[in-house]
Design an enzyme around this catalytic site. Structure first.
Site, PDB file in Angstrom:
ATOM      1  N   LYS A 139     -13.674   0.529   0.402  1.00  0.00           N
ATOM      2  CA  LYS A 139     -12.572   0.114   1.628  1.00  0.00           C
ATOM      3  C   LYS A 139     -13.347   0.360   2.808  1.00  0.00           C
ATOM      4  O   LYS A 139     -14.111   1.304   2.941  1.00  0.00           O
ATOM      5  CB  LYS A 139     -11.285   0.876   1.744  1.00  0.00           C
ATOM      6  CG  LYS A 139     -10.571   0.004   2.106  1.00  0.00           C
ATOM      7  CD  LYS A 139      -9.325  -0.125   1.287  1.00  0.00           C
ATOM      8  CE  LYS A 139      -8.162  -1.351   2.003  1.00  0.00           C
ATOM      9  NZ  LYS A 139      -7.532  -2.175   0.765  1.00  0.00           N
ATOM     10  N   ASP A 179      -7.541  -7.374   4.482  1.00  0.00           N
ATOM     11  CA  ASP A 179      -6.473  -6.344   4.421  1.00  0.00           C
ATOM     12  C   ASP A 179      -5.762  -6.692   5.784  1.00  0.00           C
ATOM     13  O   ASP A 179      -5.842  -7.803   6.511  1.00  0.00           O
ATOM     14  CB  ASP A 179      -6.870  -5.006   4.225  1.00  0.00           C
ATOM     15  CG  ASP A 179      -6.047  -3.961   3.253  1.00  0.00           C
ATOM     16  OD1 ASP A 179      -5.684  -3.333   2.648  1.00  0.00           O
ATOM     17  OD2 ASP A 179      -5.299  -2.892   4.547  1.00  0.00           O
TER      18      ASP A 179
END
Ligand code: NDP
Ligand code: 2IT
Length: 452
Positions: A139, A179
């Site tokens: 991430k 995201d």
């Protein structure tokens, strides 16, 4: 010693082990409350697994799982429209590559810090393995706030971000995607910059790309559709479905929009959605075309909706969206958006199912409320895995230099979500579900405050 006594001893030993690992995490990662929260949830759920397989206490598996392979932080300088140099902070956590290249999105939001990125990378590792695809967990992102920035500012920031990030990524090492605050536009700027720096066309280095240059059909829809597919499996197991139900969705971004679309296609009435300023309630059902135009084209605020739909109401502040009575709640905005109070409100208003489109939208206390009340609960790692699953399908298509049609990708997504549901049910049958918070590891530092 009786079998029951042996089982109790194994469970006590497992709980002690988990508590020790958790305490080390808190000491090693001070103040990272979101990371503590995500680790605590997983460790708690693993107690029955470790009790049944005591070998896991000996080989350091949990110690390895809670420590990322590496966390990269970097400076992102860029020049704003006034000619002034701004500096943001960039992150990439390469969490776990046991089963494939690191894979996970990039978030641009002012709240981004090491704790947020590590909690997301940790969750991603488990989510990705659940998809059955060969992808590890990662991430990244930045504390850059895209709101109010011009197109030029956004492009300069994003290119500068990639000018540093490119060193660490690649189609076989680490594959970022979008995201919060990062969609196809931002992925496009990043892909262009990566291509210029590398001097070659490596389509599989990013997913969520535009359809014209290696993107997959149905990736845009995948997370929201996937969440609804998952919830549908839960409902069907109880002999009910979306047809005729009332649904509340938080957020009005990528995940929320396509969760609303699929829920409506399944016969539900979606009565509310939100952004970070407030929520709209339309008792006759939200007009999704208006929401999509406002958010995907005009990039404006959800409050604008009521100007075109005077029967709807707009309420400032997004927390109270959970006071609206509904059968199905789909939190699709951000972490810790449902706290204990909101969960109790949902339960007292008769909610039957909660499907987490966002990552970690329910606090640990809220999850307890749902489980104790017998509400069907689809945790993020399972329910929102459809996005990254289709990202993995995008990687496959890039490797083949071929693209599938929309319905082919959508069918595969649907099958993957059904399979994740079956795996979840099998695990719950074998080990029980973690409804009892008394077995949770405890720490005063581990409760994150809601809605930061
Ligand atoms: P978007 O940026 O497209 O939309 C985010 C939405 O949530 C916006 O409506 C935004 O409002 C709202 N929001 C963001 N931060 C906050 C906050 N702090 N408080 C209240 N509302 C907030 O992001 P996505 O739809 O892609 O992501 C939503 C969630 O889904 C995130 O938790 C993400 O991690 C998760 N997710 C995303 C996947 C994907 O494929 N995109 C895959 C799996 C999970 P505003 O515009 O006002 O900021
Ligand atoms: O949280 C997530 O699963 C995502 N943001 C999607 C990640 C991806 O690589 O598609």
């Amino acid at each position: 010693m009786s079998t029951l006594q042996t089982m109790n001893n194994q469970e006590a030993a497992a709980r002690d082990y988990v508590q020790d690992v958790f305490e080390t995490v808190v000491i090693r990662n001070p103040h990272e409350v979101e990371f503590h929260q995500a680790v605590k949830e997983i460790l708690e759920s693993l107690v029955p697994v470790i009790a049944k397989h005591p070998k896991y206490r000996q080989n350091g598996i949990l110690e390895r799982i809670v420590e990322p392979e590496r966390l990269i932080t970097f400076r992102v300088p860029w020049v704003d429209d006034q000619g002034i140099v701004q500096v943001n902070r960039g992150f990439r956590v390469q969490y776990n590559s046991a089963i494939g290249p690191f894979k996970g999105g990039l978030r641009f939001h002012p709240s981004v810090n090491a704790s947020i990125i590590k909690f997301l990378g940790f969750e991603q590792t488990f989510k990705n393995s659940l998809t059955g695809q060969p992808i590890g967990g990662g991430k990244g992102g930045s504390d850059f706030d895209p709101k109010g920035k011009s197109e030029g500012e956004l492009m300069r920031f994003t290119q500068s971000f990639m000018t540093e990030l490119y060193k660490y990524i690649g189609p076989d090492t680490d594959v970022p995607a979008g995201d919060i605050g990062v969609g196809a536009r931002e992925v496009g700027y990043m892909f262009g910059q990566y291509k210029r720096i590398r001097g070659g066309y490596e389509a599989g280095v990013l997913t969520g790309k535009g359809i014209g240059y290696g993107g997959s059909l149905a990736r845009t829809e995948a997370t929201g559709y996937g969440a609804v597919y998952f919830v549908n499996e839960m409902l069907e197991a109880r002999g009910i479905g979306f047809e005729g139900s009332t649904v509340v969705v938080s957020g009005s971004g990528n995940v929320a929009i396509y969760a609303m679309q699929k829920a409506a296609q399944f016969g539900a009435k979606v009565v509310a959605c939100s952004d970070s300023n407030g929520y709209i309630y339309d008792k006759d059902g939200i007009d999704l075309d208006t929401v999509r135009r406002l958010k995907e084209v005009e990039r404006s605020r959800i409050s604008e909706y009521v100007k075109e739909h005077p029967n709807a109401v707009y309420v400032e502040g997004c927390r109270n969206i959970w006071s609206i009575p509904c059968d199905i709640a789909l939190p699709c905005a951000t972490q810790n958006e449902i706290d204990e109070t909101s969960a109790k409100l949902l339960v007292s208003n008769g909610v039957q199912a909660v499907g987490e489109g966002a990552n970690m939208p329910s606090t640990l206390e809220a999850i307890d409320v749902f489980l104790q009340a017998g509400v069907l609960f689809g945790p993020a790692k399972a329910a929102n895995a459809g996005g990254v699953a289709v990202s993995a399908l995008e990687m496959s298509q890039n490797s083949m230099r071929y693209s599938w049609r929309f319905h082919e990708v959508d069918d595969k997504l649907h099958e993957i979500m059904k399979n994740i549901y079956r795996q979840s049910v099998n695990a719950a049958e074998e080990y029980g579900h973690p409804g009892n918070s008394s077995s949770a590891p405890t720490s005063p530092a581990s409760s994150a405050s809601p809605m930061r």
